[in-house]
Every structure is written in C-alpha cells, then in structure tokens.
Design a protein around this motif. Structure first.
Motif, PDB file in Angstrom:
ATOM      1  N   TYR A 151     107.304-105.835-100.329  1.00 24.43           N
ATOM      2  CA  TYR A 151     108.748-105.613-100.316  1.00 24.43           C
ATOM      3  C   TYR A 151     109.176-105.343-101.737  1.00 24.43           C
ATOM      4  O   TYR A 151     108.565-105.839-102.689  1.00 24.43           O
ATOM      5  N   HIS A 152     110.207-104.522-101.859  1.00 21.96           N
ATOM      6  CA  HIS A 152     110.661-104.189-103.216  1.00 21.96           C
ATOM      7  C   HIS A 152     112.052-103.589-103.171  1.00 21.96           C
ATOM      8  O   HIS A 152     112.524-103.156-102.111  1.00 21.96           O
ATOM      9  N   SER A 153     112.686-103.547-104.312  1.00 22.68           N
ATOM     10  CA  SER A 153     114.008-102.936-104.410  1.00 22.68           C
ATOM     11  C   SER A 153     113.925-101.471-104.008  1.00 22.68           C
ATOM     12  O   SER A 153     112.934-100.793-104.281  1.00 22.68           O
ATOM     13  N   ILE A 417     105.800 -92.516 -96.659  1.00 25.10           N
ATOM     14  CA  ILE A 417     106.686 -92.331 -95.507  1.00 25.10           C
ATOM     15  C   ILE A 417     107.031 -93.708 -94.932  1.00 25.10           C
ATOM     16  O   ILE A 417     106.142 -94.538 -94.704  1.00 25.10           O
ATOM     17  N   HIS A 418     108.307 -93.920 -94.710  1.00 26.21           N
ATOM     18  CA  HIS A 418     108.762 -95.194 -94.141  1.00 26.21           C
ATOM     19  C   HIS A 418     108.449 -95.288 -92.644  1.00 26.21           C
ATOM     20  O   HIS A 418     108.305 -94.285 -91.963  1.00 26.21           O
ATOM     21  N   ASN A 419     108.388 -96.514 -92.153  1.00 26.86           N
ATOM     22  CA  ASN A 419     108.379 -96.802 -90.712  1.00 26.86           C
ATOM     23  C   ASN A 419     107.104 -96.391 -89.979  1.00 26.86           C
ATOM     24  O   ASN A 419     107.074 -96.410 -88.756  1.00 26.86           O
ATOM     25  N   TYR A 469     111.299 -90.540 -96.910  1.00 26.31           N
ATOM     26  CA  TYR A 469     109.960 -90.200 -97.392  1.00 26.31           C
ATOM     27  C   TYR A 469     110.152 -89.818 -98.853  1.00 26.31           C
ATOM     28  O   TYR A 469     111.205 -89.282 -99.223  1.00 26.31           O
ATOM     29  N   HIS A 470     109.204 -90.145 -99.683  1.00 26.92           N
ATOM     30  CA  HIS A 470     109.428 -89.885-101.116  1.00 26.92           C
ATOM     31  C   HIS A 470     108.167 -90.038-101.933  1.00 26.92           C
ATOM     32  O   HIS A 470     107.170 -90.591-101.472  1.00 26.92           O
ATOM     33  N   CYS A 471     108.277 -89.565-103.154  1.00 23.83           N
ATOM     34  CA  CYS A 471     107.230 -89.834-104.138  1.00 23.83           C
ATOM     35  C   CYS A 471     107.384 -91.279-104.585  1.00 23.83           C
ATOM     36  O   CYS A 471     108.485 -91.742-104.872  1.00 23.83           O
TER      37      CYS A 471
HETATM   38 CU1  C2O Z   1     107.741 -98.596-101.288  1.00 23.72          CU
HETATM   39 CU2  C2O Z   1     110.548 -96.116 -99.907  1.00 23.72          CU
HETATM   40  O1  C2O Z   1     109.207 -97.393-100.635  1.00 23.72           O
END
Ligand code: C2O
Ligand code: CU
Ligand code: CU
Length: 494
Positions: A151-153, A417-419, A469-471
């Motif tokens: 977990y993170h900001s 990518i989240h989720n 989704y991100h770098c």
């Molecule tokens: Cu580790 Cu969108 O994050």
C-alpha cells in the motif's frame, strides 16, 4: 508547476552548499563488513481486529521524525507507530477486510492497495482523496491467492514526494494452499520482508527530493539505500532456507539483485503470487512497484551479501549499462544446517485462452523533450497527459483482452495496472523468462520494446469511476504518465 506543499517543504529540495552526503555510505563503496552496522528493522505484523466476519485495520498516516543515523531527526511520514513506512498488513483469502485510514500528514493524500482486486471506489487512487485531518474507509473481500502486495500514497501529483517521505507498507495475503506448501513462513525469522528504497539525505538529516529536471526525467534516485527504512543493514538468520519477500519501493531505481559469488537462488513468487514452480536465478531485475519472493539457501553457514548490480538494457542494439553496484543487506548466518527440499510445484496456473482471437488494446509510452517537457506535457501514454476528468479506456468485465505496451522513449518504464493480475505473453514476440510467467501487476518495458499482456477484469463494474494504469516511476506518474479505465458491463450481453 505545482504549488510547494507541506511535504515538499519537509524535504530538502532547493540549493545546497557543500557535500550533502556526510559520513553516509555511498552506493559504490567497496564491500566491507564494517559497513553493515544497523540491525535490519522488520515492520511489525498487523493482522487487524476480527469482528462479525470483518477484519478491520486502523491506519493513521502522520508526520514524524526518524533517526536514520543517530540524531538525523529526518522529517518523515509513517503509519501508526512506524515513524517511516507502515506495518505489514496480514489477511487471508476469502475474508472481508476494512481499512480505516486517517490522514494526519498535513496535506491531502490517498492510500492505494497496490495489486489488489477490488471495486473502483475502494482502490485508493487519486479519486479517493482524503483531506488533511480526514478519514476514509475501504471495505472489500479478498478474492485473490496468496501474494505479497503493498500500500502506498497515490495522491494526484504528490505520490512521488509522499512515498519518498515514507508512505508505504506491505500487505501479505495468505491462503490454505500457501499454508500447506512447505516453505519458510515465520515472519521476520525465515520469511523476511525487504522494502528496497534509495534516498538522498542532506547533511541536516532531511531527505533530498527532486532538485533538477534530471531527477524528473530519470525519476528521483538516491545515493543511499534503505531496506525497511534501515541504512547499512544486516540481519541474523538461521542456517536454513530463507525466504525474502522483496518489494522495490523506490521511486525510480531498478535493482538487479544477486550475490557476489554468483550463487543461484530460487524465485518462487512474483507480484500476484506463486510461480508455477521455483525458478533458479543468479540475477533478478526488479523495477519500482514490482515484488518477488526468493529462497536463499543459508544452510552452509557462510555470511552473504545481497547486492544490486548495474542496470543493463538496450536502446535498439545499443547496450546501456549503469555503473552503480551497491550492497543492500548482509546476511549473518548463525551456525550450520542442512539444506531443505523445496516444493517442485507451487501453483497450478490456469490455462490461458488462445490470444489470436482477443481484442487488443495498445498503450504507447513516450517522453517528449524540450518545450513540451517544459510545459508539463512531456510524459504521455498514447500521446495524452493524465486527466482526472477523462476516461481513456472502457473495458468490458469478465472478458479476456490482450494489452500491448509499447515503449517509444529511450529509458525503461515499469507499467502498472490497477485491479488486476495479468500474464506476460511476450516481449517483442518472444516468450518471457520463466520467473515472469506468473501473475504480475507491474512490468518493466525496455526502450523499443513491446510487451504483450493477457488480462481480464472480474466481478466489479462501475461505468463512472475509473482505475489507473501508469508508469511506476513516481516522478513520471506525477507528471502525467498515467491513464484511466473503467470496467463496465458489456452492453449487448446475452
Ligand atoms: Cu503502486 Cu497506481 O500504484
Ligand atoms: Cu496499483
Ligand atoms: Cu516512466
């Protein structure tokens, strides 16, 4: 571009005079046992409280001070009793969990559960901002196998400085299958979490964050390594197989892990859980956001050094090699033991659908130089800078897709990518190495490379609230190398 926030003001960022590194160990200093002088901190294990079938965790993020060396008094961010980082949250597959997050860091934040499959409203991304002094509760069920998440900001434009300040921690999901495998599982003794981070310190003890455009372009890298927040760490381990759960929690630095005698170790898990079988490696490249679990045989009783070797990648045919070798952790082995067998099979990987027939979605990563960069439009995905009010992709639920990540810049980017936990099908058409054939949520994409992913978003839909989704180079993410997707019910579904 952005207002100077409180967290930024806690971090040294402006001009400085003289040598800011002081007596601290530098990355390239030669190996020398006297350099390992701090016992490795192990983040406390926190299993929350169980009541009425819900496991509840209280997490308060606050400003603090941490003595990374005696008297450093470094302003930091931490959760609960940790002045830097947070406790390791432990939960079990099938449970309902609740995270009660309280923000006392002095500015808005968001707390994201990286690697977790969950409803968009619980994701803790930039849309779930928690005001300073505010609270936010996330509640969902764990529908995924045993894995090491974190977990993170995830505060819009502030993820880099907030994580750099300390807003991160580990999540361990366990399940019946994992418990039944004969693997080291005594937390802190033979099952050891390692959060790897690089940081720069000013002489007055403050952390130095971004000072130059260079720190943005490459992402902020530091000359000192913290493992679980400990500088120059050693750990005493029993003479047997030791399991390390490694998180690259750096803002931008990729590690290439190994041992000076080139001994091999076994990779047993990647981001989303176990590999199908242990994979023997001598080097393991781990980019920001990625996790790996490895087994190291310490039964011979020799002390070992976990080291990071220079990064190496290609830009076309040109080989690019870093120059920084540095030690991460010394293992002091107490006594001698016997080697122990390792399970030959770890996980049954479900078969994948034939990909030729799947819909393809393409993501092109680019970095523009010059004026576009100066205007804050330098970091893009599919030519676009992140916009909270724009949905970039609408993805049907429960449907396999092929995603292609195309890196057209001249540096590697870890794409997250989240989720979801995805599978890597190929790198430029070639099968990925065995340790990359498990469940992943973050993948490093080299310059000129196109990586193929296979994924499917299950159960949760919400046509108006997106995931990201991100770098995972946080300075790139904060400056726009991020996009949004929703998971939706398919329209004409029969
Ligand atoms: Cu580790 Cu969108 O994050
Ligand atoms: Cu994430
Ligand atoms: Cu990037």
């Amino acid at each position: 571009m952005k207002r100077r926030t409180l967290i930024r003001s806690l971090l040294a960022g402006g001009a400085f005079l003289g040598n800011p590194w002081g007596p601290l160990p530098l990355l390239s200093a030669a190996a020398d046992a006297t350099r390992f002088y701090n016992r490795l901190a192990i983040p406390p294990l926190y299993s929350g409280k169980q009541k009425d079938g819900v496991r509840t965790f209280e997490l308060t993020a606050r400003q603090n001070r941490t003595d990374f060396w005696p008297g450093s008094g470094t302003p930091t961010l931490g959760f609960n009793d940790q002045t830097y980082l947070g406790p390791t949250l432990k939960m079990v597959r099938g449970e309902s969990v609740e995270f009660r997050v309280r923000n006392l860091i002095g500015e808005p934040t968001a707390v994201h559960w990286h690697g977790m499959h969950l409803p968009a409203v619980m994701d803790g991304g930039p849309h779930q901002e928690i005001a300073n002094g505010g609270r936010w509760t996330a509640r969902f069920s764990i529908h995924q196998p045993a894995a090491t998440l974190w977990y993170h900001s995830h505060q819009m434009h502030q993820t880099g400085p907030q994580v750099y300040g300390g807003m991160a921690g580990l999540i361990l999901i366990s399940d019946k299958h994992a418990e039944a495998l004969s693997l080291p599982n005594i937390y802190g003794e033979d099952d050891i979490p390692l959060v790897l981070q690089d940081r720069d310190f000013a002489r007055d003890g403050r952390l130095i964050y971004v000072r130059h455009m260079h720190d943005v372009m490459r992402g902020k890298r530091g000359r000192n390594i913290l493992v679980n927040g400990t500088l120059a760490p050693y750990i005493e381990v029993p003479p047997r197989q030791i399991r390390f759960r490694i998180l690259n929690g750096s803002n931008a630095r990729t590690f290439t892990l190994g041992f000076p005698d080139n001994r091999s170790f076994l990779a047993i898990a990647s981001d989303g859980g176990f590999l199908s079988r242990p994979v023997s490696l001598q080097r393991l490249r781990l980019s920001p956001g990625e996790r790996a679990e490895i087994l190291v045989d310490c039964s011979t009783g020799e002390d070992l050094i976990l080291r990071s070797y220079p990064e190496e990648f290609f830009i076309g045919r040109q080989r690019v090699r870093g120059f920084d070798t540095f030690d991460l952790l010394q293992l002091r082995v107490k006594g001698r033991g016997k080697p122990r067998g390792v399970p030959a099979r770890l996980l049954e990987m479900p078969p994948l659908p034939p990909q030729e027939l799947l819909p393809v979605r393409r993501f092109t990563l680019q970095m523009a130089m010059g004026m576009r960069m100066m205007r804050g439009e330098g970091f893009t995905i599919n030519g676009k800078v992140m916009n909270l009010h724009r949905i970039d992709e609408r993805v049907p639920v429960d449907t396999w897709e092929r995603w292609e990540i195309d890196n057209r810049s001249n540096m590697p980017h870890p794409f997250h990518i989240h989720n979801v936990q995805f599978r890597i099908t190929d790198r430029n058409g070639l099968t990925p190495p065995a340790h990359e054939q498990g469940w992943k949520d973050t993948v490093l994409v080299d310059p000129g490379e196109r990586v193929g992913l296979l994924l499917r978003f299950e159960r949760y839909t919400n046509p108006s609230l997106p995931y990201m989704y991100h770098c995972h180079i946080l300075e790139h993410e904060d400056r726009g190398m991020m996009g949004q997707f929703t998971v939706e019910q398919e329209k004409n579904r029969t």
